[in-house]
Design an enzyme around this catalytic site. Structure first.
Site, PDB file in Angstrom:
ATOM      1  N   GLU A 185       0.840  -1.210   0.000  1.00  0.00           N
ATOM      2  CA  GLU A 185       0.000   0.000   0.000  1.00  0.00           C
ATOM      3  C   GLU A 185       0.870   1.254   0.000  1.00  0.00           C
ATOM      4  O   GLU A 185       1.115   1.846   1.065  1.00  0.00           O
ATOM      5  CB  GLU A 185      -0.947   0.009   1.206  1.00  0.00           C
ATOM      6  CG  GLU A 185      -2.064  -1.010   1.109  1.00  0.00           C
ATOM      7  CD  GLU A 185      -3.050  -0.927   2.281  1.00  0.00           C
ATOM      8  OE1 GLU A 185      -2.757  -0.211   3.259  1.00  0.00           O
ATOM      9  OE2 GLU A 185      -4.105  -1.593   2.199  1.00  0.00           O
ATOM     10  N   GLU A 274      -6.376  -7.270  -1.230  1.00  0.00           N
ATOM     11  CA  GLU A 274      -6.726  -7.168   0.190  1.00  0.00           C
ATOM     12  C   GLU A 274      -8.053  -6.432   0.317  1.00  0.00           C
ATOM     13  O   GLU A 274      -8.250  -5.385  -0.299  1.00  0.00           O
ATOM     14  CB  GLU A 274      -5.633  -6.413   0.954  1.00  0.00           C
ATOM     15  CG  GLU A 274      -5.904  -6.305   2.459  1.00  0.00           C
ATOM     16  CD  GLU A 274      -4.805  -5.544   3.186  1.00  0.00           C
ATOM     17  OE1 GLU A 274      -3.618  -5.819   2.906  1.00  0.00           O
ATOM     18  OE2 GLU A 274      -5.128  -4.665   4.012  1.00  0.00           O
TER      19      GLU A 274
END
Length: 471
Positions: A185, A274
């Protein structure tokens, strides 16, 4: 004479066929994934693991495809950070996820910086290999995830990433089960798509030197929510790859779903590596309605998805209840989130699971600590800062250590800063701000800190009108 020529030709043809059916050892060693545009080659070697039954995967436009050019929609589960919860990286857990929970892919989340991560002293390569072998043994694909988080700029550890992916792609070259995720991320004001793109193209070179056809997943800025930016400036010479999207349904709703649809219309290949239905912190109430809307959209566009997290941590995004035995998990161990996922992935309702019997705490001494009590030692680290719309955003990571000889409950920690601040995001605690002070309480998260235990996963982002520091 003509008869002799015919006989000689026949014998020569037989000899050539015999040679063709016995490839050399060097030819076998060079076998790899089938390229997206090439015909599939059949590997006649005796399979040693269930990976032999898994099709090589490739992206074609926005779709993930198998070796027969049929759409594939994978569903599966991510580990929690393997450096936090190594005990859940095992074949028994992965087999339970496949047989009971509808899993087809396991994501191995290897933190790079946090909690003795790979780039900050952690020895995690052996655990990665254990996870790959366990996933393959249970007939599942496996994602090796370079899990950046507090180190929001992937370029911070680019040299280490290149070396790591060069090593693992050489080790698993030609294994159709293995997928590489290059940056979990990316985040921070200065972490733009050109920054991530430059990093990704450098790391991809290392993988492609060993495996021309392995599937590669690449994240985008803003915690994997800038897919439309990537769609305007695609990676160059990346080969078989997809862009990752993350969402937590209680936080990310119509705007993020519209961004995904826009990118899909641009034919951008996307993979949700995710997701959850809690808040972005991983905690809070489950938003099943928003979660189902997301699942419907992913089903409509045939987008693969991996749920967070295979863990018994006491938070809403864990699929197992605290105290679950990783060597023998059962349906009664599932949290509300785990039961929801099982229903979505398999269509099966899970019978009401009773809380696993635990030891009574009635005979244990506890200390009710408040801010400043000597039993709780707090360390605050500023890990990131950026400017946006005239405001300064600063990320802080909090470490709490119980230095007493008793478990601590009901604790509260107050932190003072140099400016008035507002909480923008927080995770793994109940965190509030008043003027220039921040108060951290456990709520259902870390409600008890055992004697000698250190908690390292509490954090928050504050917004202020300038640079802010702890007093």
């Amino acid at each position: 004479m003509n008869h002799l020529r015919l006989i000689a030709s026949f014998l020569l043809a037989l000899a050539l066929c015999a040679c063709a059916s016995s490839p050399s050892a060097s030819q076998k060693a060079d076998d790899g994934h089938t390229a997206q545009s090439d015909p599939v080659e059949t590997d006649t070697r005796k399979p040693e693991t269930e990976s032999a039954s898994l099709s090589p995967l490739h992206a074609d436009g926005p779709q993930l495809m198998d070796d027969r050019n049929q759409p594939v929609v994978l569903q599966g589960y991510s580990t929690f950070g393997i450096n936090y919860k190594p005990e859940y990286v095992n074949e028994n857990t992965f087999r339970f996820l496949k047989e009971e929970m509808g899993s087809q892919v396991i994501r191995l989340a290897m933190y790079t910086a946090d909690n003795n991560g790979y780039c900050t002293g952690g020895e995690l390569e052996g655990l990665i290999d254990k996870g790959v072998q366990a996933a393959v043994a249970t007939g599942q694909y496996v994602i090796i995830d370079w899990h950046i988080l507090s180190d929001g700029n992937p370029a911070q550890y680019q040299d280490q990433a290149r070396a790591f992916f060069q090593k693992v792609s050489r080790k698993y070259a030609g294994n159709p089960a293995v997928i590489y995720e290059l940056c979990n991320e990316p985040n921070g004001r200065e972490v733009t798509w050109p920054v991530v793109k430059s990093y990704a193209e450098a790391v991809i070179q290392e993988i492609r030197a060993n495996d021309k056809n392995a599937l590669i997943l690449v994240g985008t800025p803003q915690w994997n929510q800038a897919e439309t930016e990537a769609g305007k400036d695609l990676l160059k010479d990346a080969g078989n790859m997809m862009y990752t999207v993350h969402f937590y349904a209680a936080t990310h709703k119509d705007q993020q779903r519209q961004d995904l649809s826009t990118a899909y219309d641009q034919k951008l290949p996307m993979f949700v590596s995710e997701f959850g239905i809690t808040e972005a912190s991983g905690n809070g109430a489950l938003d099943e309605q928003s979660g189902q809307t997301w699942i419907d959209l992913l089903d409509q566009d045939k987008i693969s998805r991996v749920a967070w997290a295979t863990s018994d941590k006491d938070e809403a995004s864990s699929i197992f209840r605290p105290g679950t035995n990783p060597d023998s998990p059962s349906l009664s161990d599932l949290t509300e989130w785990g039961q929801w996922l099982r229903k979505v992935y398999t269509g099966k309702d899970t019978s009401d699971a009773k809380d696993s019997p635990g030891n009574s705490d009635s005979d244990q001494k506890t200390a009710d600590v408040k801010s400043g009590d000597s039993g709780l030692e707090a360390t605050l680290k500023q890990s990131n800062t950026w400017n946006s719309d005239g405001m300064t955003f600063t990320q802080f990571d909090l470490t709490l250590t119980n230095t007493s000889d008793k478990p601590l409950t009901g604790w509260s920690e107050t932190l003072n800063f140099t400016k008035d601040i507002v909480i923008d995001q927080s995770w793994n605690g109940i965190i509030s701000a008043s003027d220039s002070s921040v108060t951290v309480k456990p709520g259902q998260y870390h409600s008890k800190i055992q004697a000698g235990e250190t908690v390292t996963d509490i954090g928050f982002i504050v917004k202020s009108d300038g640079m802010v520091e702890q007093k």
